[in-house]
Design a protein around this motif. Structure first.
Motif, mmCIF file in Angstrom:
data_model
loop_
_atom_site.group_PDB
_atom_site.id
_atom_site.type_symbol
_atom_site.label_atom_id
_atom_site.label_comp_id
_atom_site.label_asym_id
_atom_site.label_seq_id
_atom_site.Cartn_x
_atom_site.Cartn_y
_atom_site.Cartn_z
ATOM 1 N N ASP A 1 31.299 6.846 13.220
ATOM 2 C CA ASP A 1 30.536 6.445 12.041
ATOM 3 C C ASP A 1 31.273 5.323 11.311
ATOM 4 O OD1 ASP A 1 32.611 7.568 10.549
ATOM 5 O OD2 ASP A 1 31.511 9.395 10.052
ATOM 6 N N ALA A 2 30.741 4.925 10.155
ATOM 7 C CA ALA A 2 31.299 3.794 9.420
ATOM 8 C C ALA A 2 32.723 4.048 8.971
ATOM 9 C CB ALA A 2 30.415 3.469 8.215
ATOM 10 N N GLU A 3 33.095 5.323 8.765
ATOM 11 C CA GLU A 3 34.461 5.671 8.338
ATOM 12 C C GLU A 3 35.400 5.866 9.518
ATOM 13 O OE1 GLU A 3 31.717 7.283 6.785
ATOM 14 O OE2 GLU A 3 31.963 5.676 5.299
ATOM 15 N N GLY A 4 34.889 5.722 10.727
ATOM 16 C CA GLY A 4 35.730 5.872 11.906
ATOM 17 C C GLY A 4 35.763 7.270 12.477
ATOM 18 N N HIS A 5 34.984 8.188 11.910
ATOM 19 C CA HIS A 5 34.942 9.557 12.419
ATOM 20 C C HIS A 5 34.034 9.639 13.647
ATOM 21 C CE1 HIS A 5 35.723 10.328 7.960
ATOM 22 N NE2 HIS A 5 36.869 10.550 8.596
ATOM 23 N N LEU A 6 34.444 10.464 14.600
ATOM 24 C CA LEU A 6 33.668 10.606 15.822
ATOM 25 C C LEU A 6 32.356 11.333 15.522
ATOM 26 C CD1 LEU A 6 34.117 9.860 18.812
ATOM 27 C CD2 LEU A 6 34.846 12.224 19.196
ATOM 28 N N LEU A 7 31.256 10.806 16.043
ATOM 29 C CA LEU A 7 29.952 11.442 15.904
ATOM 30 C C LEU A 7 29.664 12.285 17.140
ATOM 31 C CD1 LEU A 7 27.814 8.457 14.521
ATOM 32 C CD2 LEU A 7 28.648 10.440 13.258
ATOM 33 N N PRO A 8 28.830 13.314 17.012
ATOM 34 C CA PRO A 8 28.486 14.138 18.183
ATOM 35 C C PRO A 8 27.440 13.444 19.050
ATOM 36 C CG PRO A 8 27.358 14.976 16.264
ATOM 37 C CD PRO A 8 28.219 13.853 15.771
ATOM 38 N N ARG A 9 27.686 12.190 19.391
ATOM 39 C CA ARG A 9 26.769 11.388 20.191
ATOM 40 C C ARG A 9 27.550 10.654 21.274
ATOM 41 N NH1 ARG A 9 21.827 10.584 17.662
ATOM 42 N NH2 ARG A 9 21.197 10.128 19.814
ATOM 43 N N PHE A 10 26.854 10.233 22.304
ATOM 44 C CA PHE A 10 27.470 9.410 23.346
ATOM 45 C C PHE A 10 26.428 8.454 23.884
ATOM 46 C CE2 PHE A 10 25.688 13.073 25.548
ATOM 47 C CZ PHE A 10 25.018 12.496 26.617
ATOM 48 N N ILE A 11 26.910 7.380 24.498
ATOM 49 C CA ILE A 11 26.023 6.386 25.110
ATOM 50 C C ILE A 11 26.374 6.300 26.584
ATOM 51 C CG2 ILE A 11 25.371 3.944 25.150
ATOM 52 C CD1 ILE A 11 26.115 3.843 22.167
ATOM 53 N N THR A 12 25.358 6.328 27.411
ATOM 54 C CA THR A 12 25.574 6.221 28.852
ATOM 55 C C THR A 12 24.757 5.065 29.401
ATOM 56 O OG1 THR A 12 25.482 7.436 30.954
ATOM 57 C CG2 THR A 12 23.679 7.818 29.402
ATOM 58 N N VAL A 13 25.160 4.551 30.549
ATOM 59 C CA VAL A 13 24.447 3.445 31.197
ATOM 60 C C VAL A 13 23.960 3.942 32.546
ATOM 61 C CG1 VAL A 13 24.580 1.073 32.037
ATOM 62 C CG2 VAL A 13 25.887 1.759 30.011
ATOM 63 N N ALA A 14 22.652 4.118 32.652
ATOM 64 C CA ALA A 14 22.059 4.576 33.899
ATOM 65 C C ALA A 14 21.803 3.395 34.824
ATOM 66 C CB ALA A 14 20.754 5.309 33.606
ATOM 67 N N ASN A 15 21.648 3.698 36.101
ATOM 68 C CA ASN A 15 21.376 2.663 37.098
ATOM 69 C C ASN A 15 19.922 2.722 37.548
ATOM 70 O OD1 ASN A 15 22.045 0.503 38.827
ATOM 71 N ND2 ASN A 15 22.413 1.898 40.546
ATOM 72 N N ILE A 16 19.080 3.251 36.682
ATOM 73 C CA ILE A 16 17.674 3.401 37.022
ATOM 74 C C ILE A 16 16.856 3.378 35.738
ATOM 75 C CG2 ILE A 16 17.765 5.933 36.943
ATOM 76 C CD1 ILE A 16 15.786 5.928 39.321
ATOM 77 N N ASP A 17 15.724 2.743 35.782
ATOM 78 C CA ASP A 17 14.807 2.700 34.645
ATOM 79 C C ASP A 17 13.787 3.811 34.844
ATOM 80 O OD1 ASP A 17 13.461 1.994 32.406
ATOM 81 O OD2 ASP A 17 12.948 -0.043 33.051
ATOM 82 N N SER A 18 14.137 5.000 34.359
ATOM 83 C CA SER A 18 13.334 6.188 34.622
ATOM 84 C C SER A 18 12.030 6.178 33.831
ATOM 85 C CB SER A 18 14.140 7.439 34.264
ATOM 86 O OG SER A 18 13.350 8.605 34.392
ATOM 87 N N ARG A 19 10.986 6.751 34.452
ATOM 88 C CA ARG A 19 9.722 6.921 33.737
ATOM 89 C C ARG A 19 9.831 8.017 32.682
ATOM 90 N NH1 ARG A 19 7.717 6.049 39.053
ATOM 91 N NH2 ARG A 19 7.730 8.311 39.426
ATOM 92 N N ASP A 20 10.852 8.853 32.817
ATOM 93 C CA ASP A 20 11.052 9.946 31.862
ATOM 94 C C ASP A 20 12.505 9.942 31.401
ATOM 95 O OD1 ASP A 20 10.954 12.208 30.336
ATOM 96 O OD2 ASP A 20 10.431 13.589 31.958
ATOM 97 N N PRO A 21 12.880 9.015 30.487
ATOM 98 C CA PRO A 21 14.273 8.908 30.039
ATOM 99 C C PRO A 21 14.805 10.194 29.428
ATOM 100 C CG PRO A 21 12.973 7.040 29.269
ATOM 101 C CD PRO A 21 12.004 8.017 29.845
ATOM 102 N N ALA A 22 13.926 10.976 28.819
ATOM 103 C CA ALA A 22 14.373 12.217 28.180
ATOM 104 C C ALA A 22 15.021 13.160 29.197
ATOM 105 C CB ALA A 22 13.207 12.904 27.486
ATOM 106 N N ARG A 23 14.512 13.168 30.411
ATOM 107 C CA ARG A 23 15.090 14.024 31.451
ATOM 108 C C ARG A 23 16.473 13.513 31.852
ATOM 109 N NH1 ARG A 23 11.221 15.333 36.353
ATOM 110 N NH2 ARG A 23 13.063 16.609 36.823
ATOM 111 N N VAL A 24 16.606 12.186 31.912
ATOM 112 C CA VAL A 24 17.920 11.611 32.250
ATOM 113 C C VAL A 24 18.929 11.968 31.164
ATOM 114 C CG1 VAL A 24 19.189 9.486 32.702
ATOM 115 C CG2 VAL A 24 16.833 9.735 33.518
#
Length: 696
Positions: free
Chosen positions: A293-316
Motif C-alpha cells: 500500500d501507500a505506506e509500504g505495508h504488504l497487501l493480501p494481494r498478488f499479481i501474476t502473468v499468465a501465458n494465455i488469454d483465458s475466456r474465463d479469467p476468474a478460473r485462472v
C-alpha cells in the motif's frame, strides 16, 4: 531476387528454453551471426535479437545479397629461383603458376627491399549471401554458451533443447539449409494454445507482425515493457503498487509468449508473518509480484502473468489463489515453529556446522568475529557487550526452518527472531546489517554496530581464506573474497571509520588457528584491498591518475580507506581548479630537478640566501600558508588544504620564469633546492599532484 539488399530472418524453434538462458542465447546468437557477416565482408544494417520461450530469432536489415569482389595478391618464389640463366621458368615458377591456375607469363613481379618476387594478382568474385548463410548459421550456433546440451531422437547433434522448426529467409525467399536435422522453410509456429498451427511467413520483414497475429510477442524488450506496464497498472487498479524485482521480471518475460496480467488475493491472516518471508514465497515459488500500500505495508494481494488469454479469467485467478495458499501456510508454519526457540538456544548446534574444515565451525568463526568486534567497538562508538552479543547470534538463524527454505532471508529473519526474543533493538538490527552491502548497489549498514559487524565478519573471512591459500585467481573466487573486500572498504569509507587495514587484519589474524600463520597474509591482503579500491573508483568514474596520485604517497603496508578516499576526492576537486594544470606541471618539474640534484638538500631554507625577488616571494607565500595547510591536513580536510596550496600558482610560475635553480654558487643552489623540497613536501603530505594531467 530483386534489390541489392534484403532483410534476413533466422528463427530456431524448439521446446521451451530454460528461462535463465533465453536472453543470453538470443543476444549471443545475434552477435555471432552479425560477426559472421562482418567477417565474410557482407554489409548489413540493424541487428535485432528476438526470442520467446520456444524460439531464438535474429532479424537483420539491409543485408547485402552478395559479397563484394575482392582484389588479392599471392606471393610466390623469388625471381632468382623462378628463372634459370637463360630466362626459362624453373619448376618452382611452374608449380606456383599451376597452383594459381594461370600460366607463368601471366604472373607479375613484386619489387621489395628484399628483392624481386613472383606474384599472382587477381580479383576474387564475391559469393551470393544465401550461399554463405548455412555455414555462418552453423558457426554461430557453435558459439552459443550452452553449459548443458542434450540429444533427442536419433540425432547425434546436441543443443539446449530439441529443435522442431527452422526459418531462414532473405526477404520473400527461403534459404535452403538444414539445422539439427530440420530443413529450413518459411513456416514458424504461433502460441501453443491460441495459434497451435503453422504461421506462414511471406516476407522476412513481416516477422514480428505475423507472430503478434499468432499471439507471440517475439521482441523481448517490447514483451518486457508490456509486462512491466501491465503489472504496474494492475497494482494501481487494486489500490497499491506492485513490488517489481528486476530479476523476477526478466524471468517472467522469458516464460511467456503472450503475457496476460491478472491479480488475486490471499487470506489476510497470513500478514502476521514477516513480509520478507511472504514476498520470498510469492516471488521464488510462484513468480508472483507482491503488492504494497501507500505506506509500504504488504497487501493480501498478488499479481501474476499468465501465458494465455483465458475466456474465463476468474478460473485462472482462482487456480493461482489455490496454489499460493499452501505456500504461504508453509511460511506461517516455519515462522511459528522457529519462534518456539530462541536464537541463543541454537548456538550450541552451530558447533556442528562447518565453515571451512581448516578454519573450524560456524561457532568458532562467530567467536572470532565477536572478539574482533569487541576490540574495535570503541573505534565504532558502539557498546562492546552488544557487539559481542550480536556477533555470537548473527549466524543462529542459519538453523531455522525459514532460512533453510529461503536462504536469501539469512540475517533478515535473524532480525525478526531477535526482536521476538527481546534482544536490544541495536543487536537485532545488526543481525541483518552484518550482511550489508549484499550486492554492488546495496547500501552499507545504517548503524555503527551493523558496520562494525560487517567489517569484522569480512576481515575474518578474508584473513582466514587467504591463510589457507584460497586466494582468488582469474575469474575464480569461490569464497567471494572480492565482494567481501569491497563490502569492507565501503563500510569503512561510507561510515567514515578511520581504521587502518593492516592493523585490522593483524588483529583478525591473531584469532585464526595458530597452524595457519595467518599474520603472513596481512601485507598481501592490504594490496588485494587496494586493488579492489582501484576498481571501486574506476566504476565510479574517477580517472586512474587520481588513484595513483594518492597511492604513491601511501606508507608501504598501510591503508586507511576513509583517509585514502578523502585524499582522492580532494585531488578530484583540485584537478578542477584553474591552477591545477600549472601546479601539476610545476610539481613534475620539481620532482625531476630534485631527483637529478645528486647532492644532499638542506633540511631548512636559509632566508638570507634568497636573493631574487621571485624566490623571496615564493618562500613568503609558502611560509604564510604553511600553518593553515598543516592544520587542515591534520584534520583530514584535504580539499581545503589543496585549495590553499592552489593559491601558490602565481609565485611558483614566477619562480620558474625568473630563477635559475641550478646556480653556479653551490650554497645558493642548495638553498633553492631546499625551497623546492619544502614546496613539494606540502603537496606530498596530501598526494602526488605531479601524477595529475597538466591539462586538468
Amino acid at each position: 531476387m530483386s534489390g541489392a539488399t534484403a532483410t534476413l530472418l533466422f528463427e530456431l524453434g524448439m521446446e521451451e528454453l530454460p528461462p535463465g538462458a533465453l536472453d543470453t542465447l538470443s543476444d549471443r546468437l545475434a552477435e555471432a551471426l552479425a560477426d559472421g557477416l562482418d567477417r565474410a565482408g557482407v554489409s548489413h544494417g540493424e541487428v535485432r535479437a528476438l526470442g520467446a520461450p520456444r524460439r531464438l530469432a535474429v532479424q537483420i536489415e539491409a543485408v547485402a545479397r552478395r559479397q563484394p569482389d575482392r582484389d588479392f595478391e599471392r606471393r610466390g618464389p623469388a625471381r632468382a629461383v623462378a628463372f634459370d640463366e637463360t630466362g626459362a621458368p624453373t619448376r618452382a615458377a611452374e608449380g606456383f603458376a599451376r597452383s594459381c591456375g594461370v600460366d607463368v607469363d601471366q604472373l607479375e613481379t613484386l619489387e621489395t627491399d628484399e628483392g624481386a618476387w613472383l606474384v599472382h594478382r587477381g580479383t576474387e568474385t564475391g559469393r551470393d549471401t544465401d550461399a554463405l548463410l548455412p555455414a555462418l548459421i552453423d558457426h554461430a550456433l557453435t558459439q552459443l554458451p550452452i553449459p548443458k546440451r542434450m540429444r533427442w531422437g536419433d540425432q547425434s547433434s546436441e543443443f539446449v533443447r530439441p529443435v522442431h522448426w527452422v526459418v531462414l529467409m532473405l526477404d520473400q525467399a527461403v534459404v535452403p539449409t538444414e539445422v539439427f536435422g530440420v530443413a529450413s522453410g518459411r513456416d514458424s509456429r504461433g502460441h501453443r494454445f491460441h495459434h497451435p498451427g503453422p504461421v506462414r511467413l511471406a516476407d522476412a520483414g513481416d516477422y514480428t507482425a505475423a507472430m503478434r497475429a499468432a499471439h507471440v510477442l517475439v521482441d523481448r524488450t517490447d514483451r518486457r515493457d508490456h509486462i512491466l506496464e501491465g503489472v504496474r497498472a494492475e497494482g494501481e487498479a487494486i489500490g497499491g503498487h506492485a513490488v517489481i524485482d528486476t530479476e523476477l521480471l526478466d524471468e517472467v518475460n522469458a516464460l511467456v509468449e503472450w503475457p496476460v496480467v491478472l491479480s488475486g488475493s490471499f487470506d489476510e491472516a497470513f500478514l502476521r508473518v514477516p513480509p520478507e518471508a511472504l514476498i520470498s514465497s510469492m516471488q521464488g515459488h510462484q513468480r508472483y509480484f507482491p503488492v504494497r500500500d501507500a505506506e509500504g505495508h504488504l497487501l493480501p494481494r498478488f499479481i501474476t502473468v499468465a501465458n494465455i488469454d483465458s475466456r474465463d479469467p476468474a478460473r485462472v485467478i482462482a487456480g493461482n489463489e489455490r496454489v499460493i495458499r499452501p505456500r504461504l501456510a508453509d511460511a506461517a508454519f516455519f515462522w511459528d515453529q522457529d519462534r518456539a526457540r530462541t536464537l541463543e538456544s541454537r548456538l550450541p548446534a552451530l558447533e556442528q556446522v562447518v565453515f571451512q574444515k581448516q578454519l573450524g565451525s560456524i561457532a568458532e568463526k562467530s567467536a572470532r568475529v565477536a572478539a574482533l568486534a569487541a576490540r574495535y567497538a570503541e573505534r565504532f562508538e558502539t557498546d562492546a557487550h552488544q557487539a559481542q552479543r550480536a556477533a555470537r547470534l548473527a549466524k543462529a538463524d542459519l538453523l531455522t526452518e525459514m532460512v533453510d527454505e529461503f536462504p536469501e532471508l539469512q540475517g533478515v529473519m535473524g532480525r525478526y527472531y531477535a526482536r521476538e526474543d527481546g534482544e536490544p533493538a541495536a543487536v537485532a538490527a545488526a543481525l541483518d546489517e552484518i550482511y550489508q552491502p549484499r550486492f554492488a548497489a546495496d547500501a552499507v549498514a545504517a548503524s555503527p554496530l551493523g558496520r562494525l559487524l560487517a567489517v569484522a565478519e569480512r576481515a575474518d573471512t578474508l584473513v582466514g581464506i587467504f591463510a589457507i591459500g584460497k586466494v582468488p585467481t582469474g575469474a575464480k573466487d569461490p569464497f567471494a573474497l572480492r565482494r567481501a573486500a569491497v563490502g569492507l572498504l565501503r563500510s569503512l569509507i561510507e561510515g567514515e571509520h578511520a581504521i587502518d587495514l593492516a592493523a585490522l587484519f593483524q588483529a583478525a589474524a591473531a584469532q585464526q588457528p595458530a597452524a595457519l600463520a595467518a599474520a603472513e597474509q596481512v601485507e598481501p591482503l592490504v594490496e588485494f584491498c587496494l586493488e579492489r579500491l582501484r576498481g571501486v573508483y574506476q566504476e565510479a568514474g574517477y580517472g586512474a591518475e587520481l588513484f595513483e596520485a594518492v597511492r604513491s604517497v601511501r606508507a608501504p603496508g598501510t591503508l586507511t580507506p576513509v583517509d585514502f578516499d578523502r585524499r582522492l576526492r580532494a585531488c578530484h576537486d583540485f584537478a578542477r581548479l584553474p591552477a591545477a594544470g600549472s601546479l601539476a606541471a610545476a610539481n613534475k618539474r620539481i620532482r625531476n630537478i630534485l631527483r637529478k640534484a645528486g647532492s644532499e638538500i638542506p633540511a631548512t631554507v636559509d632566508k638570507t640566501r634568497l636573493y631574487e625577488p621571485a624566490e623571496q616571494a615564493l618562500e613568503s607565500a609558502l611560509e604564510s600558508r604553511t600553518p593553515a595547510v598543516e592544520a587542515l591536513i591534520q584534520r583530514g580536510a584535504y580539499s581545503e588544504a589543496l585549495a590553499q596550496l592552489a593559491e601558490l600558482r602565481e609565485p611558483v610560475d614566477r619562480f620558474f620564469d625568473q630563477v635559475m635553480v641550478m646556480s653556479d654558487d653551490p650554497a645558493i643552489q642548495a638553498n633553492r633546492l631546499a625551497l623546492l623540497q619544502r614546496l613539494q613536501d606540502q603537496f606530498l603530505a596530501i598526494a602526488d599532484v605531479s601524477a595529475l594531467p597538466e591539462s586538468a
